[in-house]
Motif scaffolding. Structure first.
Motif, PDB file in Angstrom:
ATOM      1  N   UNK A   1      64.408 -57.701 -85.284  1.00 46.48           N
ATOM      2  CA  UNK A   1      65.304 -57.486 -84.145  1.00 46.48           C
ATOM      3  C   UNK A   1      65.982 -58.786 -83.718  1.00 46.48           C
ATOM      4  N   UNK A   2      65.223 -59.862 -83.734  1.00 48.51           N
ATOM      5  CA  UNK A   2      65.784 -61.160 -83.366  1.00 48.51           C
ATOM      6  C   UNK A   2      66.846 -61.595 -84.380  1.00 48.51           C
ATOM      7  N   UNK A   3      66.539 -61.330 -85.664  1.00 48.92           N
ATOM      8  CA  UNK A   3      67.494 -61.698 -86.720  1.00 48.92           C
ATOM      9  C   UNK A   3      68.775 -60.889 -86.607  1.00 48.92           C
ATOM     10  N   UNK A   4      68.666 -59.603 -86.251  1.00 44.42           N
ATOM     11  CA  UNK A   4      69.852 -58.762 -86.105  1.00 44.42           C
ATOM     12  C   UNK A   4      70.730 -59.228 -84.950  1.00 44.42           C
ATOM     13  N   UNK A   5      70.100 -59.857 -83.971  1.00 44.75           N
ATOM     14  CA  UNK A   5      70.889 -60.367 -82.827  1.00 44.75           C
ATOM     15  C   UNK A   5      71.438 -61.759 -83.087  1.00 44.75           C
ATOM     16  N   UNK A   6      71.060 -62.353 -84.199  1.00 41.85           N
ATOM     17  CA  UNK A   6      71.547 -63.695 -84.539  1.00 41.85           C
ATOM     18  C   UNK A   6      72.107 -63.722 -85.967  1.00 41.85           C
ATOM     19  N   UNK A   7      72.897 -62.729 -86.307  1.00 39.41           N
ATOM     20  CA  UNK A   7      73.508 -62.680 -87.631  1.00 39.41           C
ATOM     21  C   UNK A   7      74.523 -63.810 -87.783  1.00 39.41           C
ATOM     22  N   UNK A   8      74.677 -64.341 -88.993  1.00 37.21           N
ATOM     23  CA  UNK A   8      75.657 -65.435 -89.213  1.00 37.21           C
ATOM     24  C   UNK A   8      77.092 -64.901 -89.196  1.00 37.21           C
ATOM     25  N   UNK A   9      77.633 -64.731 -88.013  1.00 32.49           N
ATOM     26  CA  UNK A   9      78.973 -64.135 -87.864  1.00 32.49           C
ATOM     27  C   UNK A   9      80.063 -64.975 -88.493  1.00 32.49           C
ATOM     28  N   UNK A  10      79.797 -66.269 -88.680  1.00 30.68           N
ATOM     29  CA  UNK A  10      80.797 -67.145 -89.300  1.00 30.68           C
ATOM     30  C   UNK A  10      81.001 -66.828 -90.775  1.00 30.68           C
ATOM     31  N   UNK A  11      80.041 -66.127 -91.395  1.00 31.06           N
ATOM     32  CA  UNK A  11      80.167 -65.741 -92.813  1.00 31.06           C
ATOM     33  C   UNK A  11      79.457 -64.405 -93.016  1.00 31.06           C
ATOM     34  N   UNK A  12      79.845 -63.428 -92.209  1.00 28.33           N
ATOM     35  CA  UNK A  12      79.152 -62.140 -92.230  1.00 28.33           C
ATOM     36  C   UNK A  12      79.337 -61.414 -93.569  1.00 28.33           C
ATOM     37  N   UNK A  13      80.520 -61.540 -94.163  1.00 26.55           N
ATOM     38  CA  UNK A  13      80.772 -60.901 -95.449  1.00 26.55           C
ATOM     39  C   UNK A  13      79.879 -61.459 -96.540  1.00 26.55           C
ATOM     40  N   UNK A  14      79.766 -62.790 -96.574  1.00 22.11           N
ATOM     41  CA  UNK A  14      78.898 -63.412 -97.580  1.00 22.11           C
ATOM     42  C   UNK A  14      77.448 -63.037 -97.389  1.00 22.11           C
ATOM     43  N   UNK A  15      77.006 -63.020 -96.130  1.00 23.07           N
ATOM     44  CA  UNK A  15      75.614 -62.658 -95.857  1.00 23.07           C
ATOM     45  C   UNK A  15      75.338 -61.200 -96.237  1.00 23.07           C
ATOM     46  N   UNK A  16      76.282 -60.300 -95.906  1.00 27.57           N
ATOM     47  CA  UNK A  16      76.136 -58.883 -96.278  1.00 27.57           C
ATOM     48  C   UNK A  16      76.051 -58.725 -97.792  1.00 27.57           C
ATOM     49  N   UNK A  17      76.806 -59.563 -98.512  1.00 26.56           N
ATOM     50  CA  UNK A  17      76.765 -59.509 -99.975  1.00 26.56           C
ATOM     51  C   UNK A  17      75.373 -59.896-100.484  1.00 26.56           C
TER      52      UNK A  17
END
Length: 467
Positions: free
Chosen positions: A24-40
């Protein structure tokens, strides 16, 4: 969780809550600066897990290749994103390709969330302590993170196993995990390479890096599946061949026995007695199978003996007996021509040797005679005593067993004789047979009148006496 102990439920619940909190903590602190790369990275981790691209440790533990992505993520994005990737891959691995119980799936995912996050923290700590002056130090920090991930996962799993089995955590750890986790070290290095490649070339470089791996995995799996199919076909062919060989051996045994009406069925009965004794002695399945084949073929050498001698209704002359005593030699020669029957041939050639060295054809004694040959010698003599012959009627079971016991240590191996007596004590009345009828215990009344001559009362005799 109905089958789990209270302590194990408490442990699984604690780990699950802690891991769930991290997710839950990780979901609230996703790396929004590179969300596409992280999702990949998350998607790629799920694909690798689902594709079951894994290594196996020396102690049989399965290590997923997706751990390399976890280590790349903790270098690029930090501890919490790494914990989330680890949790997702753990959940996928728990549900596919083999579905685990729901509490096991949640526990695995939660434990991996914890280990991935702590591994990320250890990387940051080591990275700060070692400094950023050299890529070698970065490699060391990543390897340290990989070791942290491994030891937390291993220890957490070992505690669960210990609680489930009511044993110590240390014992569970030693039995299931390696002290030096070589696959994790290699995956940590691979994680660094992926992180560096992503930093230099972005998503395209990551895709180019993993495309050959997935292609190789597909080709390898196709090869393995094809090999498995071929192995199954070979197994089926071997089973059919074994069945054909078995039928051939049984046919040969019937042909051998059919030459003499007084010994018809002799090979089958000798085999039954020998197998019962071998089982009583605790011999392994492989040795019992060899005894079974030898029992069916032990008289194959008689195909080279004149039928006049085999069916003679009187005492054999010395020359005739000498010729008859050559049948073990002939049997060994016949079977010895087949490469895969060398051991079988030796057993067949030794079934008329005597424990004191006064048998034939070689005069071997004691341990010089193969154990299977000593067992067949006892079984062969027992069936000969229990069956009618042209020159004498059959003995009763009790008479035959007393005679065999009297010759223990001389003609027969005493340990084999002891095993035979135990078999006789437990056997049913119809186990010991004459050529065409169940052996009758004709001397029961004699045994009752002369108890001093009775060493024991076999179950097969006792049963017959009450019918």
């Amino acid at each position: 969780m109905k089958s789990l102990s209270h302590s194990l439920r408490l442990y699984v619940g604690t780990v699950s809550l802690l891991g769930g909190g991290i997710v839950l903590l990780a979901l609230s602190h996703l790396p929004t600066y590179d969300l596409g790369g992280y999702a990949f990275f998350v998607l790629l981790s799920m694909l690798i897990e689902a594709a079951a691209i894994r290594w196996q440790s020396p102690k049989g533990r399965v290590v997923s290749a997706s751990s390399a992505l976890t280590y790349a993520v903790l270098i690029i994005y930090g501890p919490l994103p790494a914990g989330l990737v680890n949790a997702v891959k753990g959940l996928v691995g728990a549900l596919y390709p083999e579905r685990r119980s729901w509490h096991r799936a949640i526990f695995d995912a939660a434990l991996l969330a914890i280990s991935g996050t702590v591994a990320g923290l250890s990387y940051l700590l080591l990275y700060g302590l070692l400094g950023q002056s050299s890529r070698i130090l970065v490699f060391l920090a990543a390897i340290g993170a990989g070791l942290t991930d491994y030891f937390i996962t291993a220890t957490g799993t070992a505690i669960a196993v210990a609680l489930y089995r009511s044993t110590s955590a240390l014992k569970a750890w030693v039995e299931n995990f390696d002290l030096i986790p070589t696959p994790y070290l290699l995956l940590a290095v691979l994680g660094i390479i992926i992180a560096l490649g992503y930093g230099e070339f972005g998503l395209l470089g990551l895709a180019l890096f993993f495309f050959p791996i997935f292609l190789a995995r597909y080709i390898f799996k196709s090869y393995i599946d094809k090999t498995h199919r071929q192995v199954e076909l070979l197994r089926a062919a071997n089973a059919a061949l074994d069945m054909a060989n078995q039928e051939l051996i049984e046919t040969l045994a019937a042909i051998i026995d059919a030459r003499d009406i007084f010994t018809y069925g002799h090979s089958i009965r000798v085999t039954d007695y020998a197998l019962a004794v071998a089982k009583e002695m605790g011999l392994p399945e492989e040795e019992r199978e060899m005894i079974r084949k030898a029992g069916l073929l032990h008289d194959i050498g008689k195909v080279g003996i004149s039928e006049r001698i085999l069916t003679k209704k009187g005492i054999l002359t010395q020359d005739e007996r000498h010729i008859l005593e050559q049948h073990p030699v002939l049997g060994e020669e016949i079977l010895g021509r087949v490469k895969d029957m060398i051991e079988l041939a030796e057993i067949v050639g030794s079934h008329h040797e005597r424990y004191n060295g006064k048998g034939y054809p070689c005069g071997h004694k004691g341990q010089e005679i193969p154990l299977a040959g000593r067992i067949l010698g006892v079984a062969d003599a027992l069936d000969a005593m229990l069956s009618d012959r042209p020159y004498r009627p059959a003995m009763s079971l009790l008479q035959a067993l007393v005679e065999i016991q009297r010759n223990a240590g001389m003609q027969f191996d005493p340990y084999v004789v002891e095993a035979l007596l135990r078999v006789a004590e437990k056997a049913e009345a119809d186990f010991f047979k004459n050529s065409t009828r169940t052996t009758e215990a004709a001397s029961i009344q004699q045994a009752d009148d002369h108890p001093q001559t009775t060493f024991f009362r076999p179950k097969s005799v006792s049963v017959a006496s009450h019918k």
